[in-house]
Every structure is written in C-alpha cells, then in structure tokens.
Design an enzyme around this catalytic site. Structure first.
Site, PDB file in Angstrom:
ATOM      1  N   ASP A 128       1.654   4.048   2.782  1.00 29.81           N
ATOM      2  CA  ASP A 128       0.653   4.717   2.334  1.00 29.81           C
ATOM      3  C   ASP A 128       1.145   6.060   1.412  1.00 29.81           C
ATOM      4  O   ASP A 128       1.334   6.014   0.267  1.00 29.81           O
ATOM      5  CB  ASP A 128      -0.409   5.414   3.319  1.00 29.81           C
ATOM      6  CG  ASP A 128      -1.639   5.716   2.810  1.00 29.81           C
ATOM      7  OD1 ASP A 128      -1.987   5.544   1.567  1.00 29.81           O
ATOM      8  OD2 ASP A 128      -2.701   5.944   3.641  1.00 29.81           O
ATOM      9  N   ASP A 129       1.439   6.862   2.154  1.00 29.08           N
ATOM     10  CA  ASP A 129       1.930   8.259   1.658  1.00 29.08           C
ATOM     11  C   ASP A 129       3.296   8.891   2.585  1.00 29.08           C
ATOM     12  O   ASP A 129       3.151   9.809   3.068  1.00 29.08           O
ATOM     13  CB  ASP A 129       0.856   9.257   1.505  1.00 29.08           C
ATOM     14  CG  ASP A 129      -0.200   8.976   0.767  1.00 29.08           C
ATOM     15  OD1 ASP A 129      -0.083   8.834  -0.712  1.00 29.08           O
ATOM     16  OD2 ASP A 129      -1.061   8.615   1.285  1.00 29.08           O
TER      17      ASP A 129
ATOM     18  N   HIS B 234       0.869  -1.119  -0.096  1.00 28.00           N
ATOM     19  CA  HIS B 234       0.291  -0.047   0.107  1.00 28.00           C
ATOM     20  C   HIS B 234       0.787   1.160   0.190  1.00 28.00           C
ATOM     21  O   HIS B 234       1.258   1.593   0.854  1.00 28.00           O
ATOM     22  CB  HIS B 234      -0.857   0.044   1.148  1.00 28.00           C
ATOM     23  CG  HIS B 234      -1.811   1.149   1.236  1.00 28.00           C
ATOM     24  ND1 HIS B 234      -3.147   0.903   1.856  1.00 28.00           N
ATOM     25  CD2 HIS B 234      -2.105   2.332   0.775  1.00 28.00           C
ATOM     26  CE1 HIS B 234      -3.849   1.974   1.568  1.00 28.00           C
ATOM     27  NE2 HIS B 234      -3.053   2.855   1.036  1.00 28.00           N
TER      28      HIS B 234
ATOM     29  N   HIS C 249       1.296   4.892  -2.380  1.00 32.94           N
ATOM     30  CA  HIS C 249       0.957   5.614  -3.423  1.00 32.94           C
ATOM     31  C   HIS C 249       2.146   6.610  -3.941  1.00 32.94           C
ATOM     32  O   HIS C 249       2.726   7.412  -3.103  1.00 32.94           O
ATOM     33  CB  HIS C 249       0.155   6.956  -3.003  1.00 32.94           C
ATOM     34  CG  HIS C 249      -1.450   6.309  -2.487  1.00 32.94           C
ATOM     35  ND1 HIS C 249      -2.501   6.019  -3.233  1.00 32.94           N
ATOM     36  CD2 HIS C 249      -1.535   5.544  -1.308  1.00 32.94           C
ATOM     37  CE1 HIS C 249      -3.503   5.320  -2.595  1.00 32.94           C
ATOM     38  NE2 HIS C 249      -2.807   5.235  -1.370  1.00 32.94           N
TER      39      HIS C 249
ATOM     40  N   GLU D 172     -11.421   3.359   5.860  1.00 31.14           N
ATOM     41  CA  GLU D 172     -10.336   4.104   6.540  1.00 31.14           C
ATOM     42  C   GLU D 172     -11.135   5.253   6.975  1.00 31.14           C
ATOM     43  O   GLU D 172     -11.158   5.143   8.597  1.00 31.14           O
ATOM     44  CB  GLU D 172      -9.480   4.768   5.248  1.00 31.14           C
ATOM     45  CG  GLU D 172      -8.424   5.604   5.759  1.00 31.14           C
ATOM     46  CD  GLU D 172      -7.891   6.201   4.586  1.00 31.14           C
ATOM     47  OE1 GLU D 172      -8.139   6.319   3.460  1.00 31.14           O
ATOM     48  OE2 GLU D 172      -6.591   6.807   4.961  1.00 31.14           O
TER      49      GLU D 172
ATOM     50  N   HIS E 162      -9.630   0.971  -1.296  1.00 31.20           N
ATOM     51  CA  HIS E 162      -9.575   1.830  -0.007  1.00 31.20           C
ATOM     52  C   HIS E 162     -10.912   1.472   0.582  1.00 31.20           C
ATOM     53  O   HIS E 162     -12.020   1.866   0.005  1.00 31.20           O
ATOM     54  CB  HIS E 162      -9.125   3.137   0.093  1.00 31.20           C
ATOM     55  CG  HIS E 162      -7.658   3.446  -0.213  1.00 31.20           C
ATOM     56  ND1 HIS E 162      -7.169   2.651  -1.421  1.00 31.20           N
ATOM     57  CD2 HIS E 162      -6.928   4.077   0.518  1.00 31.20           C
ATOM     58  CE1 HIS E 162      -5.917   3.183  -1.344  1.00 31.20           C
ATOM     59  NE2 HIS E 162      -5.765   4.018  -0.200  1.00 31.20           N
TER      60      HIS E 162
END
Ligand code: ADE
Ligand code: ZN
Length: 336
Positions: free
Chosen positions: A280-281, A19, A21, A202, A199
C-alpha cells in the site's frame, strides 16, 4: 516449517506487487532531499519528527499527511527518483513484477502537470525492465473525494499516455464517496481499453464492493476486507476469481484491524478468495512486501501452502499475459 523458515521461503519466491501507491513510498529521507532541492517548506525538522507523525487512527488521518508529503514532488526527476528507489527496494524482496498506482490529481491540483509525473514514473519503469528484467505497469487513480468531472478531466489529460497506462483505480477517502459516483469515468476508461480497479471495503461498507463490481465492473478489488461481512458477496468473489489486493501493515496502521493476530488473510484463503499480500504505502505503514509477509507469518497461522498460494495469486491477479503468468507460476513451483 517454523516461522523463520516460512519467512525465508516467502523471500525466495518470485512475487508481484499489485497495490502500491508510489507517493506512499516516499521515505522521510527523500522527503527532506526533495524539499531541499525544490525549496519546499515542510513542517518537520528531522526524519525522527516525520516518523513520529505517522500515527493514524483512521484513513483520513493518514491521507492528510500523505497529501502534504507529496507536495515535495515537483519535477520529472523527482518522480523518476522516487520510482527508481521503490523498484530497487522491492527487487531485494524478490518482487519480479509490479503494477503501481499514482495519484495524478494530487499533483495537478498543486500545479505539477500530469505529463511531468507520468513521464518521470514511466521512464523509471522502463529502466527496471531493461536493467533487471522486472516488469512493471502503471495505474492512474482518481481521487474519490473530488467530483467526477475532475476525474473525467484527468482521463482527458492522460489521453496521450494511454498506450503506456494499463488501468484506472479509485482511492482516497472512502466513506461518503461510493464507487457509483464514478460510473461515467470508469465507463469511459473501459471504452478506452483500460483495466479497472478500485479501493472498496477498506473502511467503507461491503455495499461499496457490490457497487465496484456491478457499477464500475472492476477487474480487481483493492483491500476488500469488509466483503467478509456478507456471505453472498464472499461466495461471488470466490466464484468470479476476483483478486483482492490485501495490505496487512496498512490495515493495522489505519485501524482496519485492531491487532495483526486478527488479520483475515488466512480466513480469506480458507474461504477460497484470491487474496494477495501488498504494501500500500510502505513508507507510512512500516514496510515493503516482505515486511508484510513477515508480519502475517508471525501473527497468523499460515502454512507453506498458504505462502505459495499468496505468491501465485499475485501473478494470477496481475494484468500480465497468460504466457507471462504461466512462466512466473512454474518458477514458483520449482522453489522449495
Ligand atoms: N491512497 C493511498 N493509500 C490509500 C489507501 N490505503 N486507501 C485509500 N486511498 C489511499
Ligand atoms: Zn491503497
């Protein structure tokens, strides 16, 4: 084992990241460099100013700044450089396999073609395999705040690339944009042999997780935290061996959890859920895979078996072949 030893053990283990991005791995220094070479104006004068802006009270706060940040990505070289930087960074964390997301619509809506982004990213992914044996797959995400027709158009643009894209995902503003909005495009993706992830749960309610399972027929669940609010759903996810790509630092930064000590990762494992640790980010949320392991090891009572399970889950939940999975899992067993 004390926490420092657990962190060292986690660092030694081969891991997969499921996961991530790519646009969320854009570091402030790179943002400046790309803005300069592409002559794009950004509303920040220094790296410190950018970092100071990374204070979010919810998902939308973050997304506003995330879409603005990616406006510096213009050329194939930008996407290549961005991807190479991420792969080099996680190699240091002993990440051996990645399945990365990109947001084509975040680029096409500002005049950067699908081909430009896909080509730059895929060249970097192949290079990682050739240069250091890291395996990598690409997942294209649909932006759920946009209409399904636009997702369908994105799938059409992806057609020439589909032999090099492993799956489709669903991201962006969750609440008010349930998975069922994308039923047709996910069906079309499945018909083309693509894996499906989304997703869900969340920020959005656990009902969205049911929709992701029943309507989109997902192969993997991104986040899924709010599944814990429904016992029957937890039981079903555990029985189905559904992988959850959990992102602890993201959860903290986006106020999905108030305090890392309240993070449900341990609870998920104890309930028999196939949870994994992901970033994630990373540029926006304060760290890469090992930073996420470190954060949960410090805050939650994980033991050595839990860490091993998390690493194994990352391969079990991947879209690698059974043979590749077996090789990675036995490598984990050899590490003490
Ligand atoms: N896009 C990038 N990161 C995201 C996240 N954590 N949730 C939804 N959309 C995203
Ligand atoms: Zn995400």
């Amino acid at each position: 084992m004390n926490n420092a030893d657990l962190v060292a053990y986690a660092a030694r283990l081969p891991k997969a990241e499921l996961h991530l991005h790519l646009e969320g791995s854009l570091e402030p220094e790179q943002m400046f460099a790309f803005a300069k070479r592409n002559k794009v104006d950004i509303p920040f004068r220094s790296v410190e100013e950018i970092r100071a802006a990374y204070n979010f009270s919810n998902l939308q706060d973050f997304l506003d700044i995330y879409y603005q940040g990616m406006s510096v990505l213009k050329t194939e070289e930008d996407f290549f450089d961005l991807t190479v930087a991420y792969l080099n960074r996680v190699r240091a964390d002993n990440v051996r396999h990645v399945e990365v997301f990109f947001d084509p619509q975040g680029h096409t809506e500002r005049g950067v073609s699908f081909d430009t982004a896909a080509s730059g990213i895929l060249t970097a992914l192949s290079l990682a395999k050739a240069q250091f044996g890291m395996t990598a797959s690409l997942i294209m995400c649909f932006l759920r705040h946009l209409p399904e027709d636009e997702a369908m158009e994105t799938l059409r643009q992806a057609e020439p690339w589909l032999d090099r894209i492993i799956g489709v995902g669903l991201d962006s503003s969750e609440v008010g944009h349930p998975p069922s909005k994308f039923e047709r495009v996910f069906k079309a993706a499945k018909e083309r042999g693509l894996k499906c992830v989304a997703h869900a749960g969340e920020e959005g309610p656990h009902e969205y997780v049911y929709e992701a399972l029943d309507v989109l027929q997902i192969d993997r669940l991104d986040h899924g935290n709010r599944s814990l609010e429904d016992d029957a759903l937890v039981k079903r996810l555990a029985q189905q061996e559904m992988t959850l790509t959990v992102c602890p630092l993201s959860n903290l930064k986006l106020c999905v959890v108030d305090d890392m000590r309240a993070h449900p990762i341990k609870k998920m494992l104890d309930l028999g859920l196939r949870a994994t640790v992901n970033s994630d980010d990373p540029s926006y949320f304060g760290g890469y895979v090992m930073d996420n392991f470190e954060a949960v090891i410090e805050a939650v009572d994980l033991d050595k078996e839990d860490i091993k399970t998390l690493a194994k889950n990352s391969f079990l939940g991947s879209f690698l072949s059974e043979g590749e999975k077996r090789a990675q899992l036995s490598a984990i067993d050899f590490i003490t």
